[in-house]
Scaffold this active site. Structure first.
Site, short mmCIF file in Angstrom:
data_model
loop_
_atom_site.label_atom_id
_atom_site.label_comp_id
_atom_site.label_asym_id
_atom_site.label_seq_id
_atom_site.Cartn_x
_atom_site.Cartn_y
_atom_site.Cartn_z
NE ARG A 264 -3.96 -2.28 1.78
CZ ARG A 264 -3.86 -3.48 2.38
NH1 ARG A 264 -2.92 -3.68 3.31
NH2 ARG A 264 -4.67 -4.46 2.07
N GLY B 191 -1.69 -10.38 9.62
CA GLY B 191 -1.60 -11.79 10.02
C GLY B 191 -2.66 -12.21 11.02
CD1 TRP C 190 -4.54 -5.46 8.79
CD2 TRP C 190 -5.26 -4.53 6.89
NE1 TRP C 190 -5.89 -5.69 8.69
CE2 TRP C 190 -6.36 -5.16 7.54
CE3 TRP C 190 -5.48 -3.90 5.67
CZ2 TRP C 190 -7.65 -5.13 7.02
CZ3 TRP C 190 -6.77 -3.89 5.14
CH2 TRP C 190 -7.83 -4.50 5.81
CG ASP D 275 -9.61 -6.35 10.14
OD1 ASP D 275 -10.40 -7.25 9.81
OD2 ASP D 275 -8.40 -6.53 10.31
CG ASP E 202 -12.91 -10.52 9.14
OD1 ASP E 202 -11.88 -10.21 9.79
OD2 ASP E 202 -12.89 -10.69 7.90
#
Lengths: 199, 572
Positions: B132, B192, B242, B304, B302
């Protein structure tokens, strides 16, 4: 173009000198050195690729592991995760994740020639590492008869010699040819192609 | 060495210098420049430390954008997700691609200056083959790699200066984010979460690469927040990082988003699971945790919350708020308040269909959940938004001229998940949901079959949505906004890159790219001419969502892969 070729503590070793030379050839040696530690470090049998005469053992076993026999592989069941065993030294080749294998027992009549010639009474062995980005293949659809990679959903047909049938993987799963010695499963030859990601 | 070999070596050695002849000498990137970037440059991931994705340039406007034309393009030679912004410093452009590649260009012409690729371990598995972006600092360029190394290059020549291992890729640690550079440090975080890592943010000395500090996003027993994890679950609790943090130079605090807790099923780790799904305020000098806000506790979806909040000073509720604004994956738009330490809650409201939160505490922002939409082990539920959330990683943009916040959203989409028991094994997937379930998780009611993707514009003063542009299917397009009253973004499976009127949302221009555009756009100026730059290159999660759509829709959509850098300017 600059390229980082220096061995790194986290870099894995190459499979073996012989395999590296076979796969890379002289002209491509530089490229291969970019993919792994260029030290041909694996005279260690644990990290070397499976070879003719190896036996197979369960990957998640501990201690002394018994070589797998034909009767250990249930017909039609989900694949077993296995590793090669160097028969000479008794070493399980668990030094590289590229040695991970998937074992399936299929109806011998269902196998296409590309799978049948590497099968032992319907038992077939494939690299458990996807040829797309190197992820572990852990899933199997018994309904569709397809192996499935969780990372990017590539799908492979074991009965067709690991042919890719869907997803981004650019090539089939490598097979590990098998034969029977008595009822013991024995590796007949090395992988049919290089295991791991296609970069 | 033969004379011919010597000649080739000499040519290679001087090639970078020769190609720099048309460019000014390289201007080192300083803290002062990063804090107040020149309008002609795009020096960092989002163009400024506040994370706005805003360029003040206004040669290209809502009146003339229809004349935008391709100035140059370049095939990167890579497939998969091309997500990095073209970063520009006085005519030098840098992009990164999947497989840990960096390419430097003459920004105005597309002439390649140098190319670098870090070798990839043969055994590496790349769940997210993307990068990115790079960070510029001093006369160096920094790259975080998928084999969890931090690399320093000479920004002028591409020569590798050092490579520092950050974490063990064999255990599932990998990096895809653009580093954050400030106060002599280069900061990164690790992906991860799906492999059972324990997330962290770490800082390295920009000169030597020596590690300065490391702050885990998942606290151990005895540390503040450690009591929110039962037993040893913190060791594999996820909380990956991330996306690049944003930074307030006035306080020396960087704000980072933290990913979901792992594994996915909440009953496997009963408790709040700090600091997963949070924004953290970290002292850049020491890494000390100065404050946090957890958007939702004990994550089950999930979701994030890994996008860093935007730093925006805004009039809201009759007072000036030094805000942190975050369009959450959980489907709520959050306004928080920053300080020299703690983070306060101001307000939150849904910006997409959301059926999980029953209420939001007005003082703390803590939600309550509807258990019928909360997954668990051996439990099947549907929930909205989908596991990709109202907005995944593609960044929002803020335009101080219009006062509007722009969100690349996915609305109307829901998921169905069934939790399964799972067992940790180093480097193996650690989720607790069957792959077949993930492949077929999408649930599309009538609204979703009408449209999913959106670009939304919000007035932060009033908390009201000003305009919405809809797409038939998904939107994975990071946004850029400019002083020319424009918003740019791609993200759709028709491969279009578009310009919107920033005030009204009207589509003013669009360009069919060679692949879907999930790259972060940027803008820069060279010799008085403004450019818009972006990478095309579909892959990673956009492709995963496409696969999930293909599984439930009567038609299948093929989006070609392959990276291309595109640079646009006004036709003369």
């Amino acid at each position: 173009m600059h390229r980082s070729d220096s061995p790194h503590p986290d870099s894995p070793p190459c499979a073996s000198r012989r395999e590296a030379l076979r796969l890379c050839g002289g002209a491509l040696a530089g490229l291969a050195s970019g993919l792994c530690t260029p030290a041909f470090a694996n005279d260690d049998p644990a990290g070397a690729r499976p070879q003719a005469g190896d036996r197979l053992v369960l990957a998640d076993g501990e201690g002394q592991r018994a070589p797998l026999r034909l009767a250990d592989i249930e017909a039609g069941a989900k694949p077993l995760m296995a590793l090669p065993l160097d028969a000479a030294s008794g070493t399980v080749r668990d030094g590289s994740r590229l040695n991970k294998l998937l074992l399936l027992r299929l109806d011998p009549a269902s196998l296409e020639p590309s799978a049948a010639r590497n099968a032992a009474d319907g038992v077939v062995a494939f690299s458990a590492v996807c040829t797309h980005q190197g992820c572990n293949i852990t899933e199997f659809s018994t309904e569709k008869g397809l192996l499935l990679c969780f990372c990017h959903f590539s799908q492979f047909r074991p009965a067709a010699g690991g042919e890719r049938v869907a997803g981004p993987a650019p090539r089939r799963l490598p097979m590990l040819p098998l034969k029977l010695e008595g009822d013991v499963l024995v590796v007949a030859d090395g992988f049919t192609s290089r295991p791991g990601a296609t970069l | 060495m033969s004379s011919r070999t010597k000649l080739i070596a000499a040519m290679l050695a001087f090639a970078p210098l020769a190609s720099l002849a048309a460019l000014p000498s390289y201007a080192p990137v300083t803290d002062a420049r990063l804090a107040s970037p020149e309008s002609q440059n795009w020096l960092s991931y989002r163009g400024n430390y506040s994370g706005w994705g805003y360029s003040p340039l206004k040669q290209i406007t809502s009146d003339n954008v229809g004349k935008l034309t391709l100035a140059w393009s370049y095939a990167t030679g890579m497939k998969e997700g091309h997500q990095s912004p073209p970063i520009v410093n006085n005519g030098y452009m840098y992009i990164s691609t999947p497989n840990n590649q960096v390419i430097a260009f003459e920004a105005a012409t597309g002439k390649e200056l140098w190319r670098y690729q870090k070798s990839i371990p043969e055994e590496l598995m790349q769940l997210h083959p993307t990068n990115r972006g790079v960070a510029l600092y001093g006369d160096r360029l920094y790259l975080a790699t998928t084999d969890a190394n931090l690399v320093a290059l000479d920004a002028r020549t591409g020569a590798e200066l050092w490579v520092k291992p950050v974490a063990d890729w064999r255990k599932g640690y990998y990096m895809t984010l653009a580093p954050l550079a400030a106060k002599g440090k280069i900061m990164v975080g690790s992906s991860g979460g799906e492999y059972g890592i324990r997330g962290f943010i770490a800082a390295f000395d920009a000169e030597t690469g020596a590690e300065a500090w490391r702050t885990y996003t998942i606290p151990a027993p005895g540390e503040p927040g450690g009591e929110t994890w039962p037993g040893d679950t913190y060791k594999h609790g996820g909380g990956s990082v991330w996306i690049t943090g944003n930074y307030d130079p006035s306080t020396g605090i960087a704000y980072w988003g933290v990913g979901n807790a792992g594994p996915w099923m909440p009953d496997t780790r009963a408790g709040d699971n700090l600091y997963a799904n949070s924004t953290l305020a970290l002292d850049v000098d020491t890494g000390k945790l100065k404050g946090y806000h957890q958007y939702h506790f004990n994550d089950a979806w999930d979701w994030d919350e890994v996008s860093a909040p935007l730093l925006i000073d805004v009039d809201h509720g009759g007072r000036k708020v030094k805000s942190l604004v975050h369009a959450g994956r959980n489907g709520y738009l959050w306004m928080l308040e920053r300080s020299d330490g703690p983070i306060g809650f101001v307000d939150a409201w849904p910006y997409v269909t959301q059926n999980v939160f029953k209420s939001i505490d007005k003082k703390t922002g803590r939600p309550t959940y509807d258990p019928s939409h909360t997954p668990g082990t051996h439990k099947t539920v549907t929930f909205c938004p989908s596991l990709w959330g109202g907005k995944d990683w593609p960044p929002e943009a803020y335009n101080p001229q219009t006062g509007l916040l722009y969100i690349p959203a996915n609305n109307n989409l829901c998921s169905e998940l069934t939790g399964e028991p799972t067992k940790y094994s180093a480097g193996e997937l650690y989720i607790g949901v069957a792959l077949d379930n993930i492949l077929t998780n999408v649930r599309m009611g009538e609204p979703a079959r009408k449209h999913v993707g959106e670009v939304q514009a919000w007035d932060l003063k009033t908390g009201k949505k000003v305009w919405t542009h809809t797409y038939p299917e998904m939107n994975w397009g990071p946004l850029l906004t400019t002083g020319g009253n424009l918003v740019f973004g791609g993200g759709t499976n028709d491969r279009k890159f578009r310009a919107f009127d920033a005030s009204t949302g009207q589509v003013l221009w669009e360009y069919p790219a060679s692949s879907g555009v999930t790259g972060v756009p940027s803008s820069f100026e060279v010799d008085g001419e403004q450019y818009i730059a972006v990478q095309a290159g579909w892959g990673v999660d956009a492709q995963r969502m496409q696969g999930a759509f293909d599984a439930v829709l009567p038609h299948k959509t093929v989006v070609p892969q392959g990276g291309t850098v595109m640079v646009f300017k006004l036709a003369r």
